[in-house]
Design a protein around this motif. Sequence first.
Motif, PDB file in Angstrom:
ATOM      1  N   CYS A 178       0.844  -1.085   0.135  1.00 20.16           N
ATOM      2  CA  CYS A 178      -0.104   0.087   0.040  1.00 20.16           C
ATOM      3  C   CYS A 178       1.033   1.154  -0.029  1.00 20.16           C
ATOM      4  O   CYS A 178       2.083   1.275   0.607  1.00 20.16           O
ATOM      5  CB  CYS A 178      -0.780  -0.300   1.078  1.00 20.16           C
ATOM      6  N   LYS A 179       0.424   2.298  -0.449  1.00 19.20           N
ATOM      7  CA  LYS A 179       1.104   3.607   0.093  1.00 19.20           C
ATOM      8  C   LYS A 179       1.203   3.995   1.171  1.00 19.20           C
ATOM      9  O   LYS A 179       0.594   3.737   2.052  1.00 19.20           O
ATOM     10  CB  LYS A 179       0.604   5.303  -1.269  1.00 19.20           C
ATOM     11  N   ARG A 180       2.536   4.933   0.980  1.00 17.91           N
ATOM     12  CA  ARG A 180       3.029   5.910   2.090  1.00 17.91           C
ATOM     13  C   ARG A 180       3.022   6.836   1.852  1.00 17.91           C
ATOM     14  O   ARG A 180       4.008   6.827   0.563  1.00 17.91           O
ATOM     15  CB  ARG A 180       3.572   4.361   2.639  1.00 17.91           C
ATOM     16  N   CYS A 181       3.278   7.947   2.463  1.00 15.03           N
ATOM     17  CA  CYS A 181       3.928   8.941   2.245  1.00 15.03           C
ATOM     18  C   CYS A 181       4.655   9.412   2.929  1.00 15.03           C
ATOM     19  O   CYS A 181       4.865   8.817   4.438  1.00 15.03           O
ATOM     20  CB  CYS A 181       2.522   9.926   2.181  1.00 15.03           C
ATOM     21  N   CYS A 192      -1.394  15.696   4.092  1.00 14.42           N
ATOM     22  CA  CYS A 192      -1.432  14.847   2.862  1.00 14.42           C
ATOM     23  C   CYS A 192      -3.223  15.102   2.570  1.00 14.42           C
ATOM     24  O   CYS A 192      -3.985  13.776   2.760  1.00 14.42           O
ATOM     25  CB  CYS A 192      -1.836  13.435   4.590  1.00 14.42           C
ATOM     26  N   CYS A 232       0.673  14.878  -1.260  1.00 16.82           N
ATOM     27  CA  CYS A 232       0.537  13.196  -1.206  1.00 16.82           C
ATOM     28  C   CYS A 232       0.389  12.079  -1.694  1.00 16.82           C
ATOM     29  O   CYS A 232      -1.045  11.737  -2.121  1.00 16.82           O
ATOM     30  CB  CYS A 232      -1.192  13.412  -0.163  1.00 16.82           C
ATOM     31  N   CYS A 242      -0.774   9.005  -0.846  1.00 10.49           N
ATOM     32  CA  CYS A 242      -2.156   8.112  -0.590  1.00 10.49           C
ATOM     33  C   CYS A 242      -3.150   9.264  -1.059  1.00 10.49           C
ATOM     34  O   CYS A 242      -4.222   8.482  -1.576  1.00 10.49           O
ATOM     35  CB  CYS A 242      -1.759   7.915   1.498  1.00 10.49           C
ATOM     36  N   CYS A 262      -4.013   7.340   5.298  1.00 10.81           N
ATOM     37  CA  CYS A 262      -2.616   7.500   5.090  1.00 10.81           C
ATOM     38  C   CYS A 262      -2.998   5.897   6.712  1.00 10.81           C
ATOM     39  O   CYS A 262      -3.681   5.965   7.557  1.00 10.81           O
ATOM     40  CB  CYS A 262      -2.241   8.046   5.444  1.00 10.81           C
ATOM     41  N   CYS A 312       3.306   4.845   6.921  1.00 10.48           N
ATOM     42  CA  CYS A 312       3.485   6.530   6.421  1.00 10.48           C
ATOM     43  C   CYS A 312       3.933   7.464   7.578  1.00 10.48           C
ATOM     44  O   CYS A 312       3.410   7.199   8.213  1.00 10.48           O
ATOM     45  CB  CYS A 312       2.146   6.747   6.398  1.00 10.48           C
ATOM     46  N   ARG A 370      -8.728   1.201  -0.250  1.00 10.11           N
ATOM     47  CA  ARG A 370      -6.990   1.076  -0.068  1.00 10.11           C
ATOM     48  C   ARG A 370      -6.399  -0.774  -1.396  1.00 10.11           C
ATOM     49  O   ARG A 370      -6.793  -1.532  -1.725  1.00 10.11           O
ATOM     50  CB  ARG A 370      -7.073   0.348   1.074  1.00 10.11           C
ATOM     51  N   LYS A 379       0.536  -0.017  -3.642  1.00  8.13           N
ATOM     52  CA  LYS A 379       0.934   1.080  -4.993  1.00  8.13           C
ATOM     53  C   LYS A 379       0.783   0.589  -6.452  1.00  8.13           C
ATOM     54  O   LYS A 379       0.631  -0.404  -6.582  1.00  8.13           O
ATOM     55  CB  LYS A 379       2.475   1.257  -4.419  1.00  8.13           C
TER      56      LYS A 379
END
Length: 781
Positions: free
Chosen positions: A498-501, A508, A513, A515, A522, A526, A698, A701
Amino acid sequence: MWGWVIAIIFGGVLCGVASSLAMDTPEKTQITTPLSKFEDSPVFNYINSLSPIKPVKSINIAQTFHSLSFGSLPSVFTSPHISSHKETRFLKRHNYSDLSKPDFSSENGNDICKDEGVVVDVAQLYENSAELQENFDPGVSIEESSSVEPPSEDLKFAIELPQTLKCDCGSPDSDPTPRCGTQKDTASESAGTSASLVPFVNKASHEGSPEGQVHLAGLYKIESKQEATECDWESLISDAADLLIFNSPIDAEGFKELFQRSPNPVVGFCTSFNEVHKMQIINTNGSGEQNEMGDPSTQSGETIEQTQMDTAQENLVANEDPNKYMIGNDSKAVSNLHRGMRRRCLDFEKIGARRKNIEDGSSSSSVFVQSDEITTSKNTQLVPVKLGSDSSRCILPGIGLHLNALAINSKDSKKIKHENFSSSITLPGSAPSFHSPTTGQELNESLALVPTERDMDPNDNDIPLVDDFNQNSPKRRGMLFDNIFFVQRRLEGEAEACKRCNCKKSKCLKLYCECFAAGVYCIEPCACQDCFNKPIHEDTVLATRKQIESRNPLAFAPKVIRSSESAPEIGDESSKTPASARHKRGCNCKNQGGVGCSINCRCEGCKNAFGRKDGSASMEMEDEPEDETEASEKSGVDKLLQKSEIQNNDEQNPNSALPTTPLRFCRSLVQLPFSSKGKPPRSFLGVGSSSGLYTGQRYGKPNILRPQSKFEKQFQNVPDDDIPEILRENHSPNSGIKTSSPNSKRVSPPQSKIGSSPGRRSGRKLILQSIPSFPSLTPQH
DNA sequence: GAGTTTGAAACT
DNA sequence: CAGTTTCAAACTC
């Protein structure tokens, strides 16, 4: 009593007719007339006079659809399973408004079950599709519209099903056999039973009608449910099968199988129906949010209804009728049925609980449960998900019906979904189902069944869905497309984490961001500071998102088109390049790689090896010396592309379509060459960064490195190309199918050789075929 | 991990 | 629409 006897007889007749309808016979179109006459006949009136229940003119729900000035969304995006609570609500509002209309009453005199849910489901099935009436002859349309897909709505369950159960279980006979409101059966057996059936036939369910409320309240103690329903259960069931046809061919199969295999189709249906409802109850119980999203009226009587259902379930379980539980006999049919019905009550946060249920549940329903699980996982909105090691826990964003619309019939789509889900979702004991082709379809349909995140979003109340829909609001369309994009994104990055920033200043809540841009919350991984992109601030997030979208409807659209089709302006050579991705909206980069530039790009001195803005694209790659690794990679990719094209050709020709298997996708996988460290160029990461939506979904990435399947490409192409068109106001209902012409994409220059490129052509055909294959929604003219 | 580079988003 | 600023990710060391 004489009147009752007549009523019984008529009930039997009705049931017989309805059952014939359930069998999908041509008579279906003829039933309306007799019923109408019947209802207006003196005998009928006499019966009504005898009955304590006051008859109410049945309402022609079909007209409801007509009255619903749905926006002319392209059929492509009409998903039968869009039924989200939110849309349900707005559709209900439609229904309410329509009720006041004089012409609302049915001319056909059918015992139409005027259920909100029906309206919702059907409306969504036909969602803005002007052709819906054309696809069916009037009689059928009426039936369809009158039919109810009970399990799809809480309200329906709360009202209709309890009625049914009441008739079955509450009858003096105490006959354990689940009649499920089968008038045909019960009417002929006993007057007492038939008496309970009367409400179905004659009972007035006029919304807001005091009588109807009183009766319902007396019978079912559903005082809060103003939407009393009268329903010809038979026609309802028979229509349900048809309804599911819209939902998906598989669903229709499920229904048909249920009816065909069971000597008493109604019973089987009801049983399955109960089963479905039972599951929904579980889901509903698990999520208090469900009620929030659903119609408020459903809340009050939910507990009661649930209790009734439980009782009914017990009775049903006690019954040894083999036809009763189709799961045992035909799990496929049941699963299909469930799939078609189960469209809500998906509390993602309750996944754990339900997963437990799955584990504890019988194997017979494993597939179904599994599917449910998946659906649920996707259905969740903006649910924070733990990233990291446990990729399976990465909550997949819910997709909308649009996905279904796009690929409902795409075998590849099923396969790809299957693949993706398999890779990203780990469901205990569900593996076998997962790997079965049927499961793949189920997954696909599950996706389709999932309400769009926005639609599902309880907090997104400020979005005038009704108006949007009616007015063909670009905003609404944009939302729909967001869902598509989201699906696309999800497909891209599902397998990835999953995304993370690391946002520090944007909170965000900006596209900076990752996410936020991806439409996900987030989460712990993150490293963002002052993050507002969390469920707690859901309102803020949604508001921000809407604001951004209002500024730029395409803000969350993919910035990069990946596929040969994305760069029409670029020569065929470039389109065949491994990295055929192109900047859809154009870039400002000065030194970019990985993503081919398009004519829209404003980059300076573009040396993009993957496609320069001037169209020379990959030529440079060929001209310039490449290291062996890259060269070999390229050649390998070309081969893969060739295979992919071949596959596309196969898809182009439905007749020659091979049995689709997940492997086919694997074959078409294309490894995008990224130079250093196996990482894609930074810019390329943006491919998946945007999109999503707070559809609460969700998804991981964007997996840039992950080979892109043909199907993914398809998904990408469709949305990318369609966005501009969809946002156009003059987008006719038909235009969606006609096109969504990839060639109309903004990026494409006028002189682009449309169709000249084999690769592009193939991809395009793929889209076009997949859409029309959607039987019910596809305009046949 | 700090600093730099880069390119997109946001702003004017 | 163009220019500038802001921002965060990618990259380098």
